[in-house]
Scaffold this motif. Sequence first.
Motif, PDB file in Angstrom:
ATOM      1  N   GLY A   1       0.818  -1.209   0.000  1.00 13.60           N
ATOM      2  CA  GLY A   1       0.000   0.000   0.000  1.00 13.60           C
ATOM      3  C   GLY A   1       0.852   1.259   0.000  1.00 13.60           C
ATOM      4  O   GLY A   1       0.547   2.241  -0.690  1.00 13.60           O
TER       5      GLY A   1
ATOM      6  N   VAL B   1       2.334   1.918  -3.520  1.00 15.21           N
ATOM      7  CA  VAL B   1       1.359   2.548  -4.410  1.00 15.21           C
ATOM      8  C   VAL B   1       1.152   4.007  -4.005  1.00 15.21           C
ATOM      9  O   VAL B   1       1.121   4.912  -4.853  1.00 15.21           O
ATOM     10  CB  VAL B   1       0.015   1.785  -4.379  1.00 15.21           C
ATOM     11  N   GLY B   2       1.017   4.249  -2.701  1.00 13.49           N
ATOM     12  CA  GLY B   2       0.793   5.610  -2.223  1.00 13.49           C
ATOM     13  C   GLY B   2       1.920   6.551  -2.584  1.00 13.49           C
ATOM     14  O   GLY B   2       1.693   7.706  -2.967  1.00 13.49           O
TER      15      GLY B   2
ATOM     16  N   ASN C   1       0.825   9.412  -5.145  1.00 11.74           N
ATOM     17  CA  ASN C   1       0.690  10.722  -4.513  1.00 11.74           C
ATOM     18  C   ASN C   1       1.735  11.711  -5.004  1.00 11.74           C
ATOM     19  O   ASN C   1       1.465  12.906  -5.078  1.00 11.74           O
ATOM     20  CB  ASN C   1       0.780  10.581  -2.996  1.00 11.74           C
TER      21      ASN C   1
ATOM     22  N   ILE D   1      -3.529  -2.568   3.234  1.00  9.76           N
ATOM     23  CA  ILE D   1      -3.133  -1.925   1.980  1.00  9.76           C
ATOM     24  C   ILE D   1      -3.659  -0.491   1.931  1.00  9.76           C
ATOM     25  O   ILE D   1      -2.928   0.443   1.572  1.00  9.76           O
ATOM     26  CB  ILE D   1      -3.649  -2.731   0.773  1.00  9.76           C
TER      27      ILE D   1
ATOM     28  N   TRP E   1      -1.423   2.935   1.893  1.00 12.40           N
ATOM     29  CA  TRP E   1      -1.571   3.895   0.796  1.00 12.40           C
ATOM     30  C   TRP E   1      -1.914   5.288   1.315  1.00 12.40           C
ATOM     31  O   TRP E   1      -1.264   6.274   0.962  1.00 12.40           O
ATOM     32  CB  TRP E   1      -2.641   3.397  -0.176  1.00 12.40           C
ATOM     33  N   THR E   2      -2.945   5.375   2.161  1.00 13.46           N
ATOM     34  CA  THR E   2      -3.398   6.687   2.625  1.00 13.46           C
ATOM     35  C   THR E   2      -2.396   7.343   3.569  1.00 13.46           C
ATOM     36  O   THR E   2      -2.207   8.560   3.523  1.00 13.46           O
ATOM     37  CB  THR E   2      -4.765   6.566   3.313  1.00 13.46           C
TER      38      THR E   2
ATOM     39  N   ALA F   1       0.367   8.721   1.398  1.00 17.80           N
ATOM     40  CA  ALA F   1      -0.089   9.927   0.704  1.00 17.80           C
ATOM     41  C   ALA F   1      -0.116  11.121   1.652  1.00 17.80           C
ATOM     42  O   ALA F   1       0.302  12.232   1.297  1.00 17.80           O
ATOM     43  CB  ALA F   1      -1.479   9.686   0.106  1.00 17.80           C
TER      44      ALA F   1
END
Length: 503
Positions: free
Chosen positions: A313, A316-317, A321, A401, A405-406, A409
């Motif tokens: 995660g 990806v973030g 971002n 995940i 991710w968050t 970001a």
Amino acid sequence: MKERNEPADKPVATSEPPSKQPYSVYTSKEKWFIVAVTGFAAVFSPLTANIYFPAIPTIATAFHKSVELINLTVTVYMIMQGVSPMIWGTMSDRWGRRPMFIGCMVVLCLSCVGLALVPTNAYWLLMVLRCLQAAGSASTIALGAGVIADIAAPAERGGYFGMWNIGPMVGPSIGPVLGGVLADHLGWRSIFWFLCISAGVCGVVMALLLPETLRAMVGNGSIPPPKAYKPLIPIIGRTSQNVDLSDRPPRRGFANPFVLFTYVDVSLLLFFNALVYAVFYGVTATISTLFQPTYPFLNETDTGLCFLAIGGGMLVGGVVNGKILDHDYQRVKRKLIRQVEADPESKIRPEDVTKEENFPIEYARLRLVPLFFGLYVAACIGYGWCLQAGVNIAGPLILQIVIGWTCMAFMNSVQTLLVDLAPMHGSAITACNNLIRCSFGAACVSVIDLILKAIGTGWTYVLLCGICVVFSPIMWILIRYGPTWRARRRAKRQAAQAAKERK
């Protein structure tokens, strides 16, 4: 305290007019190489902390000490992890990035050799060497952030920070997996030999190829640094051959990094970021203790693999971002240009909209942060209740995940804004961020087991996320009042400079 758009971005001595000088002479490929090398170095800060976790019971047995006493080596590591970047980061803002990076790798390598050879009857030496290990590894994050501030203009800084942040944020996920595999198959001492070899490879690459980027020393990269600062294989960058060395930017004196805490916007940002990071660290630190009793079919290797979900995660973030931050910067810039062009009485030229006094950098960086924060809180709360209910293991892994991710970001946006607020002190302000968030993370880890036992997993994450929600208005306060606080600092700085010139 110098900040954005100050004389540190002085024009280099070439035939090109100063206004046409690029922010950095490095090509895109060269920038990505520098980001990759410094990102690899930044992995060691969290990796050396987390790779150690699976071997704690084995080390406790080997040293004939309780697990609680071995856990003290984790505590002293986290303390040094917060303190040492304040020293290395400040020195790098004065003496350059390259020597500090290489120095960190040397200290890390030597401490890992000592840890790999430490006698099992010398518990005190284990503690001392863990402190030295943290002193060498923890500062790489602050140094890397300073390098990105040196080479990346604000319009592209978000993308570079997004990719670079993958290193320090994925370290906590891959560390336990590597540590478990090494400890199971080669013994606990192999962990430190692995770290020694990895840090040695990184240090050699830096000595051979990494250029000096400190803007107070090399400007935008076109001014050649002193001979001792040049890489052994100087193929990165294009220094001018006709530079008048009298035009070299003046060397700055030591700046007290704690002065940054007197900036209201910086302090609020550091505080709120630390709260969010503390919850994230609470999630990662309890994965083993929560997953094994909830899913008893997991062995130690399987539990270690569960860390890869949150790491994925974050990967990806970081990538997504970074692109979003650069897009938002350009979006706000285009909007301001349209407003200026539509107002014939405007005193601002379209080409001046990105100057500090005209550009709302807080809005550009934090515009989507409330969305990321809301998803982060919802995912953390859902994660806690899924574990308490003992749902299928896919549930909490999917939420991991989302959490990774968050959180990535959110923290990437905050880190980019912090450097925007003090670009000439990129390493120092990152060290301040590291100090505060490590302190909050250590505090959370020290009490989370007690909270879990007292109120259960679900309500624990409701409580932790609730504290973050209470302070979430800080995001809107920064967007609303941040430009005003920056204007006051700029006025004080200009008044001080004018008074100095009159003397």
